[in-house]
Design a protein around this motif. Structure first.
Motif, PDB file in Angstrom:
ATOM      1  N   ALA A  73      48.990  51.620  69.279  1.00  0.00           N
ATOM      2  CA  ALA A  73      49.613  50.711  68.310  1.00  0.00           C
ATOM      3  C   ALA A  73      48.688  50.473  67.124  1.00  0.00           C
ATOM      4  O   ALA A  73      49.144  50.414  65.974  1.00  0.00           O
ATOM      5  CB  ALA A  73      49.959  49.385  68.985  1.00  0.00           C
ATOM      6  N   ALA A  74      47.387  50.348  67.381  1.00  0.00           N
ATOM      7  CA  ALA A  74      46.434  50.141  66.289  1.00  0.00           C
ATOM      8  C   ALA A  74      46.365  51.371  65.395  1.00  0.00           C
ATOM      9  O   ALA A  74      46.302  51.257  64.167  1.00  0.00           O
ATOM     10  CB  ALA A  74      45.061  49.810  66.851  1.00  0.00           C
ATOM     11  N   ALA A  75      46.393  52.557  65.999  1.00  0.00           N
ATOM     12  CA  ALA A  75      46.354  53.788  65.205  1.00  0.00           C
ATOM     13  C   ALA A  75      47.612  53.923  64.357  1.00  0.00           C
ATOM     14  O   ALA A  75      47.540  54.337  63.193  1.00  0.00           O
ATOM     15  CB  ALA A  75      46.203  54.992  66.124  1.00  0.00           C
ATOM     16  N   GLN A  76      48.745  53.551  64.923  1.00  0.00           N
ATOM     17  CA  GLN A  76      49.995  53.630  64.174  1.00  0.00           C
ATOM     18  C   GLN A  76      49.998  52.607  63.038  1.00  0.00           C
ATOM     19  O   GLN A  76      50.440  52.891  61.936  1.00  0.00           O
ATOM     20  CB  GLN A  76      51.185  53.399  65.087  1.00  0.00           C
ATOM     21  N   ASP A  78      47.367  51.401  61.510  1.00  0.00           N
ATOM     22  CA  ASP A  78      46.397  51.796  60.487  1.00  0.00           C
ATOM     23  C   ASP A  78      46.897  52.964  59.647  1.00  0.00           C
ATOM     24  O   ASP A  78      46.544  53.092  58.482  1.00  0.00           O
ATOM     25  CB  ASP A  78      45.066  52.163  61.136  1.00  0.00           C
ATOM     26  N   SER A  79      47.723  53.836  60.234  1.00  0.00           N
ATOM     27  CA  SER A  79      48.198  55.004  59.502  1.00  0.00           C
ATOM     28  C   SER A  79      49.488  54.733  58.728  1.00  0.00           C
ATOM     29  O   SER A  79      49.913  55.572  57.941  1.00  0.00           O
ATOM     30  CB  SER A  79      48.418  56.169  60.459  1.00  0.00           C
ATOM     31  N   ALA A  80      50.101  53.582  58.928  1.00  0.00           N
ATOM     32  CA  ALA A  80      51.353  53.258  58.227  1.00  0.00           C
ATOM     33  C   ALA A  80      51.050  52.985  56.755  1.00  0.00           C
ATOM     34  O   ALA A  80      50.027  52.397  56.411  1.00  0.00           O
ATOM     35  CB  ALA A  80      52.008  52.043  58.855  1.00  0.00           C
ATOM     36  N   PRO A  81      51.941  53.418  55.866  1.00  0.00           N
ATOM     37  CA  PRO A  81      51.721  53.147  54.440  1.00  0.00           C
ATOM     38  C   PRO A  81      51.847  51.647  54.178  1.00  0.00           C
ATOM     39  O   PRO A  81      52.554  50.935  54.881  1.00  0.00           O
ATOM     40  CB  PRO A  81      52.846  53.929  53.746  1.00  0.00           C
ATOM     41  N   PRO A  82      51.135  51.165  53.173  1.00  0.00           N
ATOM     42  CA  PRO A  82      51.234  49.737  52.875  1.00  0.00           C
ATOM     43  C   PRO A  82      52.658  49.375  52.453  1.00  0.00           C
ATOM     44  O   PRO A  82      53.372  50.176  51.854  1.00  0.00           O
ATOM     45  CB  PRO A  82      50.246  49.527  51.734  1.00  0.00           C
ATOM     46  N   ALA A  83      53.045  48.180  52.781  1.00  0.00           N
ATOM     47  CA  ALA A  83      54.395  47.722  52.447  1.00  0.00           C
ATOM     48  C   ALA A  83      54.532  47.598  50.935  1.00  0.00           C
ATOM     49  O   ALA A  83      53.608  47.158  50.243  1.00  0.00           O
ATOM     50  CB  ALA A  83      54.662  46.386  53.116  1.00  0.00           C
TER      51      ALA A  83
END
Length: 93
Positions: A73-76, A78-83
């Motif tokens: 969950a932390a990796a996902q 961290d890799s998500a684009p900023p809102a």
């Protein structure tokens, strides 16, 4: 322990086992089954404590599964684009 006392102990534990069997399983068993199998075999080999090994293996397996899920969950996250930010209204004149 004589055979008759073991039978009576098993007979006394039967209602508890039946009650636990029909309760809904609210907790996820992720990691528990694998850990219990490994712990049960290890406990049996190391001195005939298969049940205790299975219980500890279940706890350790759940802990490792939770840790793995948290890392994923932390990796996902961290890799998500900023809102995207909402457009700002024009300043009043």
């Amino acid at each position: 322990m004589s055979a008759s006392s073991r039978f009576l102990l098993g007979l006394a534990a039967l209602p508890l086992a039946c009650t636990l069997a029909v309760l809904p399983a609210t907790a996820s068993a992720k990691g528990c089954i694998k850990g219990a199998a490994v712990g049960g075999v290890g406990g049996h080999v190391l001195g005939g404590h298969g049940v205790a090994g299975a219980a500890v293996g279940c706890v350790v397996g759940r802990h490792n599964a939770n840790k793995k899920d948290a890392q994923a969950a932390a990796a996902q996250r961290d890799s998500a684009p900023p809102a995207a930010q909402a457009p700002q209204p024009a300043p009043a004149r």
